[in-house]
Design a protein around this motif. Structure first.
Motif, PDB file in Angstrom:
ATOM      1  N   GLN A   1       0.860  -1.202  -0.005  1.00  0.00           N
ATOM      2  CA  GLN A   1       0.078  -0.161  -0.140  1.00  0.00           C
ATOM      3  C   GLN A   1       0.739   1.181   0.173  1.00  0.00           C
ATOM      4  OE1 GLN A   1       0.055  -2.536   2.271  1.00  0.00           O
ATOM      5  NE2 GLN A   1      -0.614  -1.653   4.092  1.00  0.00           N
ATOM      6  N   GLN A   2       0.224   2.360  -0.416  1.00  0.00           N
ATOM      7  CA  GLN A   2       0.817   3.572  -0.619  1.00  0.00           C
ATOM      8  C   GLN A   2       2.160   3.630  -1.330  1.00  0.00           C
ATOM      9  OE1 GLN A   2       1.658   5.185   3.392  1.00  0.00           O
ATOM     10  NE2 GLN A   2      -0.357   4.273   4.142  1.00  0.00           N
ATOM     11  N   ASN A   3       1.960   3.152  -2.703  1.00  0.00           N
ATOM     12  CA  ASN A   3       2.839   3.146  -3.602  1.00  0.00           C
ATOM     13  C   ASN A   3       2.207   3.690  -4.972  1.00  0.00           C
ATOM     14  OD1 ASN A   3       5.958   1.998  -2.891  1.00  0.00           O
ATOM     15  ND2 ASN A   3       4.561   0.614  -1.950  1.00  0.00           N
ATOM     16  N   ASP A   4       2.690   3.490  -6.273  1.00  0.00           N
ATOM     17  CA  ASP A   4       2.300   3.716  -7.155  1.00  0.00           C
ATOM     18  C   ASP A   4       2.424   2.796  -8.285  1.00  0.00           C
ATOM     19  OD1 ASP A   4       0.721   5.307  -9.022  1.00  0.00           O
ATOM     20  OD2 ASP A   4       2.289   6.904  -9.439  1.00  0.00           O
ATOM     21  N   LEU A   5       1.932   1.457  -8.053  1.00  0.00           N
ATOM     22  CA  LEU A   5       2.028   0.351  -8.979  1.00  0.00           C
ATOM     23  C   LEU A   5       1.075   0.167  -9.953  1.00  0.00           C
ATOM     24  CD1 LEU A   5       3.454  -2.031  -6.211  1.00  0.00           C
ATOM     25  CD2 LEU A   5       4.691  -0.686  -7.908  1.00  0.00           C
ATOM     26  N   LYS A   6       1.062  -0.392 -10.964  1.00  0.00           N
ATOM     27  CA  LYS A   6       0.131  -1.165 -11.877  1.00  0.00           C
ATOM     28  C   LYS A   6       0.200  -2.496 -12.060  1.00  0.00           C
ATOM     29  CE  LYS A   6       1.248   3.220 -14.596  1.00  0.00           C
ATOM     30  NZ  LYS A   6       2.287   3.582 -13.690  1.00  0.00           N
ATOM     31  N   ILE A   7      -0.947  -3.018 -12.315  1.00  0.00           N
ATOM     32  CA  ILE A   7      -0.969  -4.483 -12.340  1.00  0.00           C
ATOM     33  C   ILE A   7      -1.201  -5.107 -13.862  1.00  0.00           C
ATOM     34  CG2 ILE A   7      -2.340  -6.465 -11.528  1.00  0.00           C
ATOM     35  CD1 ILE A   7      -3.241  -4.655  -9.205  1.00  0.00           C
ATOM     36  N   CYS A   8      -0.345  -6.103 -13.909  1.00  0.00           N
ATOM     37  CA  CYS A   8      -0.370  -6.780 -15.223  1.00  0.00           C
ATOM     38  C   CYS A   8      -1.464  -7.880 -15.198  1.00  0.00           C
ATOM     39  CB  CYS A   8       0.885  -7.645 -15.575  1.00  0.00           C
ATOM     40  SG  CYS A   8       2.435  -6.538 -15.452  1.00  0.00           S
ATOM     41  N   VAL A   9      -1.926  -8.322 -16.493  1.00  0.00           N
ATOM     42  CA  VAL A   9      -2.954  -9.239 -16.744  1.00  0.00           C
ATOM     43  C   VAL A   9      -2.092 -10.452 -16.676  1.00  0.00           C
ATOM     44  CG1 VAL A   9      -2.739  -9.143 -19.190  1.00  0.00           C
ATOM     45  CG2 VAL A   9      -4.889 -10.205 -18.038  1.00  0.00           C
TER      46      VAL A   9
ATOM     47  N   TYR B   1       1.999  -9.130 -28.537  1.00  0.00           N
ATOM     48  CA  TYR B   1       1.515  -7.861 -28.333  1.00  0.00           C
ATOM     49  C   TYR B   1       1.290  -7.290 -26.866  1.00  0.00           C
ATOM     50  CZ  TYR B   1       0.558  -8.267 -33.229  1.00  0.00           C
ATOM     51  OH  TYR B   1       0.827  -8.503 -34.768  1.00  0.00           O
ATOM     52  N   GLN B   2       1.790  -8.135 -25.985  1.00  0.00           N
ATOM     53  CA  GLN B   2       1.446  -7.873 -24.319  1.00  0.00           C
ATOM     54  C   GLN B   2       1.709  -6.244 -23.988  1.00  0.00           C
ATOM     55  OE1 GLN B   2       3.398 -10.751 -21.995  1.00  0.00           O
ATOM     56  NE2 GLN B   2       3.328  -9.614 -20.325  1.00  0.00           N
ATOM     57  N   ASN B   3       2.837  -5.839 -24.463  1.00  0.00           N
ATOM     58  CA  ASN B   3       3.037  -4.568 -23.988  1.00  0.00           C
ATOM     59  C   ASN B   3       1.987  -3.355 -24.577  1.00  0.00           C
ATOM     60  OD1 ASN B   3       5.681  -5.199 -22.993  1.00  0.00           O
ATOM     61  ND2 ASN B   3       6.832  -5.011 -24.823  1.00  0.00           N
ATOM     62  N   HIS B   4       1.364  -3.705 -25.425  1.00  0.00           N
ATOM     63  CA  HIS B   4       0.345  -2.737 -25.923  1.00  0.00           C
ATOM     64  C   HIS B   4      -0.953  -3.127 -24.940  1.00  0.00           C
ATOM     65  CE1 HIS B   4       2.505  -1.587 -29.476  1.00  0.00           C
ATOM     66  NE2 HIS B   4       2.657  -2.859 -29.704  1.00  0.00           N
ATOM     67  N   TYR B   5      -0.924  -4.258 -24.338  1.00  0.00           N
ATOM     68  CA  TYR B   5      -2.151  -4.497 -23.503  1.00  0.00           C
ATOM     69  C   TYR B   5      -2.002  -4.266 -21.958  1.00  0.00           C
ATOM     70  CZ  TYR B   5      -5.912  -6.856 -20.941  1.00  0.00           C
ATOM     71  OH  TYR B   5      -6.876  -7.263 -20.243  1.00  0.00           O
ATOM     72  N   ASN B   6      -0.619  -4.567 -21.492  1.00  0.00           N
ATOM     73  CA  ASN B   6      -0.383  -4.431 -20.307  1.00  0.00           C
ATOM     74  C   ASN B   6       0.179  -3.053 -20.161  1.00  0.00           C
ATOM     75  OD1 ASN B   6      -0.973  -6.513 -18.808  1.00  0.00           O
ATOM     76  ND2 ASN B   6       0.699  -7.820 -19.424  1.00  0.00           N
ATOM     77  N   PRO B   7      -0.053  -2.274 -19.146  1.00  0.00           N
ATOM     78  CA  PRO B   7       0.487  -1.054 -18.865  1.00  0.00           C
ATOM     79  C   PRO B   7       2.374  -0.923 -18.650  1.00  0.00           C
ATOM     80  CG  PRO B   7      -0.467  -1.447 -16.989  1.00  0.00           C
ATOM     81  CD  PRO B   7      -1.036  -2.380 -18.028  1.00  0.00           C
ATOM     82  N   PRO B   8       3.100  -0.305 -19.259  1.00  0.00           N
ATOM     83  CA  PRO B   8       4.249  -0.089 -18.778  1.00  0.00           C
ATOM     84  C   PRO B   8       4.901  -0.312 -17.615  1.00  0.00           C
ATOM     85  CG  PRO B   8       3.621   1.964 -19.679  1.00  0.00           C
ATOM     86  CD  PRO B   8       2.627   1.102 -20.015  1.00  0.00           C
TER      87      PRO B   8
END
Length: 672
Positions: A415-423, A435-442
């Motif tokens: 908690q209290q970070n700035d993360l993004k979650i991959c599928v 094409y994963q990089n186009h779907y998953n956020p960098p």
């Protein structure tokens, strides 16, 4: 005459009072040979106690002078508890004849008054445990109590006013094993004050005013507590002697450098938290010392294994609440047994474990509340890690598979970070893998396929999207996604958690509609949806296992009948305050609250509104009859309105007919 009668009655009452037996105090409790007389307002021990008692508890009474008469001449005692009385005098030699007395508690009395007389209480021949805490004693006064205590092993002087430990303080009690000097005002310890205590294994000097220890040489000591002092230096005498020290607490001091500890030690627990450490070097700056391990090598004999013996037994290390900016991996090289490492609340910007086998027994790693931007764990490191605390950092980009490299991880605090979650790669259904990089956020992090992870905390991460199959093949029991305003959840975001998830927290996310089907989560028991913008409840079927549901601070007006019916079977606790509920549209819910076993802890704030009334009322005051009465009243009003409308139509029809007939008569007369 009336005055004489009153005087006569007063005399009679006085005579009756004088003949009345004195007030009987509650009796002591006797259990075999143990007597309990605490809290009885006694000024001495009762004289009718059984002969030969072994334990006497007179704590929290009114004893002042301790004499043979006060103790009713009991000399067979093994334990005597006089805690919290008003004792300020002890008859010299009182305990001389108590040949079996092992435990004596004199804490919380006024023994400083007795010490002013400069009189010894006499020999404590058999006493092994003596408690003199909280007696107002200051430097030199302890001599009158322990000067002749050859068997004394445990001594507590906690909570007095001692400022100095003199060289001869304990010369009359050489058998001491445990000394508690916590919460005094000790400023000075004379050289050799503890040297004659060859059996001393535990020493508590916490919460005093000690400023430095530069020649620690008590090699037989196993437990040393120096927390809450004003120490700026802790340094061991340079020696090849093996120290038996197992537990060392240096927390809450002013130490700027890592303490200089024995080269050959058995240390298992080390706490240096809440100091002023800027690095893990033992002295000076980085230029003076390349790293901590090399410093010990400089002091050690030329033995290639010396470095690995420095902290080979250390299990617990706490460096939290300091000013450390970095920790070189060489610092951990000798810590082959370390299980708990706490470096939270420092200034660490990066943390790497890149050497195979390093910290291989570590189970708990706390890096929370630092300035972490970079974090890396290589393959075959941290193989035993179960709990990882990373909350309160500035992590934005991590290796997507960083947590899959931790084969034993059970709990992640992010908690209290700035993360993004991959599928999940295994269940990715939209673009193909290339094409994963186009779907998953960098820079996203994958939480799928972590087969041991059970607890995941991702609140306050500024999450905007939760992709499908985000936790596939990860058997989470607890998932916290709270405090991520604007979070959009894919309908399949929780797929894969059907049989494992027990706790789900989604509070304060500004959710107006929950797209995810929670009814498929068969193990779900605790759900927090508070402080959102929900207007309807998620659907649950009859197989629901929800036990606790928090719906506070939403926009719920009507609760679906089928949902309430499904929840009623398993629900035990429900929070519903601060919702604009309709009173008469939620009668099934009201029935559940008023008559079932469901507990509503915030029942006082759960209100609803009647259709014709703008003032909210507490749901406990709503009844079916009142709603039916209102319904009947509404029906009556509707009937009356209909009748009035019909009458008006009839009247208007008649008037129209009358006017039309008159117009025809007028036309006929004009033509004639």
């Amino acid at each position: 005459m009336a005055g004489f009668q009153m005087l006569f009655l007063l005399v009679l009452s006085c005579v009756a009072a004088s003949l009345r037996s004195p007030r009987q105090l509650p009796p002591c409790q006797v259990v075999q040979m143990d007597v309990f007389c605490s809290d009885l307002s006694l000024r001495s021990a009762p004289v009718n106690l059984p002969h030969g008692i072994q334990m006497l508890d007179l704590s929290r009474n009114m004893l002042q002078n301790l004499t043979h008469e006060t103790l009713a001449f009991h000399t067979s005692l093994h334990q005597l508890n006089l805690h919290s009385n008003k004792i300020h005098f002890i008859q010299p030699g009182l305990f001389k004849d108590m040949a079996n007395l092992k435990v004596l508690d004199l804490s919380r009395n006024y023994l400083d008054v007795f010490a002013h007389s400069k009189t010894n209480i006499g020999p404590l021949t058999a006493v092994e445990s003596l408690d003199l805490s909280s007696n107002g004693l200051y430097t030199g006064m302890t001599d009158y109590f322990i000067g002749e205590s050859p068997s004394l092993a445990n001594l507590s002087l906690n909570g007095n006013s001692i400022t100095k430990i003199a060289k001869n303080t304990f010369c009359g009690s050489l058998a001491l094993r445990n000394i508690n000097l916590h919460n005094n005002v000790i400023l000075e310890i004379e050289d050799g004050a503890f040297d004659t205590l060859l059996h001393l294994t535990e020493l508590d000097l916490s919460k005093n005013s000690i400023t430095c220890i530069t020649d620690f040489n008590l090699s037989q000591l196993k437990v040393l507590n120096l927390s809450k002092n004003s120490m700026e230096t802790f340094q061991t005498t340079d020696s090849d002697i093996v120290y038996d020290l197992l537990y060392l607490d240096l927390s809450e001091n002013k130490i700027p450098y890592f303490p200089l500890l024995p080269r050959r030690n058995k240390l298992m627990y080390l706490d240096v938290s809440r100091n002023r450490l800027r690095s893990v070097n033992v002295t000076g700056t980085a230029e003076e010392l390349a790293n901590f391990g090399d410093t010990f090598l400089a002091h050690a004999p030329p033995d290639s294994s010396t470095r690995h013996q420095i902290f080979s037994n250390l299990i617990y290390l706490d460096l939290s609440y300091n000013q450390i900016k970095s920790i070189p991996h060489s610092f951990f090289c000798s810590m082959i047994s370390l299980e708990v490492l706490n470096v939270s609340n420092n200034c660490i910007g990066s943390f790497f474990v890149d050497q195979e086998g390093l910290l291989e027994n570590l189970k708990v790693l706390d890096l929370s509340y630092n300035a972490l931007q970079k974090l890396s764990f290589e393959e075959n490191t941290l193989q035993s890690l179960e709990e990882l605390f990373l909350q309160g950092n500035v992590l934005t980009t991590l290796d997507p598979r960083i947590f899959q490299r931790l084969p034993s991880i059970k709990s992640l605090q992010l908690q209290q970070n700035d993360l993004k979650i991959c599928v999940s790669q295994q269940k990715q259904t939209k673009p193909p893998l290339k094409y994963q990089n186009h779907y998953n956020p960098p820079g996203c992090v994958a939480f799928s396929s972590v087969p041991t992870l059970q607890f995941l905390y991702l609140s306050e991460n500024n999450l905007k999207a939760l992709p499908e199959f985000a936790f596939y093949n990860t058997p989470l029991k607890l998932l916290d996604l709270s405090l991520n305003p604007g979070l959009e959840m894919d309908p399949n975001s929780l797929s894969g958690l059907e049989n494992s998830l027990v706790h789900l927290y989604l509070r304060e996310n500004n959710i107006s509609k929950l797209n995810t089907d929670l009814s498929s989560l068969s193990s779900l028991k605790f759900v927090d949806l508070s402080t959102n913008q929900l207007t309807t409840l998620p659907l649950w079927n009859k197989e629901s296992s929800i036990e606790s549901l928090n719906l506070q601070n939403n926009n719920l007006v009507t609760l679906e009948y089928n949902t309430v019916l499904a929840l009623e079977r398993s629900l035990k606790t429900l929070y519903m305050g601060s919702n604009p509920l309709s009173c008469c549209s939620n009668l099934r819910f009201l029935h559940m609250v008023q008559r079932s076993a469901v507990v509503v802890p915030d029942i006082e704030t759960v209100t609803c509104v009647y259709p014709q009334d703008s003032e909210p009322v507490n749901i406990e005051r709503v009844t079916h009859e009142l709603c039916h009465t209102l319904d009947n009243r509404s029906v009556s009003i509707i009937v009356i309105v209909v009748i009035v409308v019909v009458v008006l139509i009839i009247v208007l029809g008649l008037l129209f007919k009358l006017c039309h007939s008159r117009r025809r008569k007028h036309n006929r007369s004009f033509n004639a």
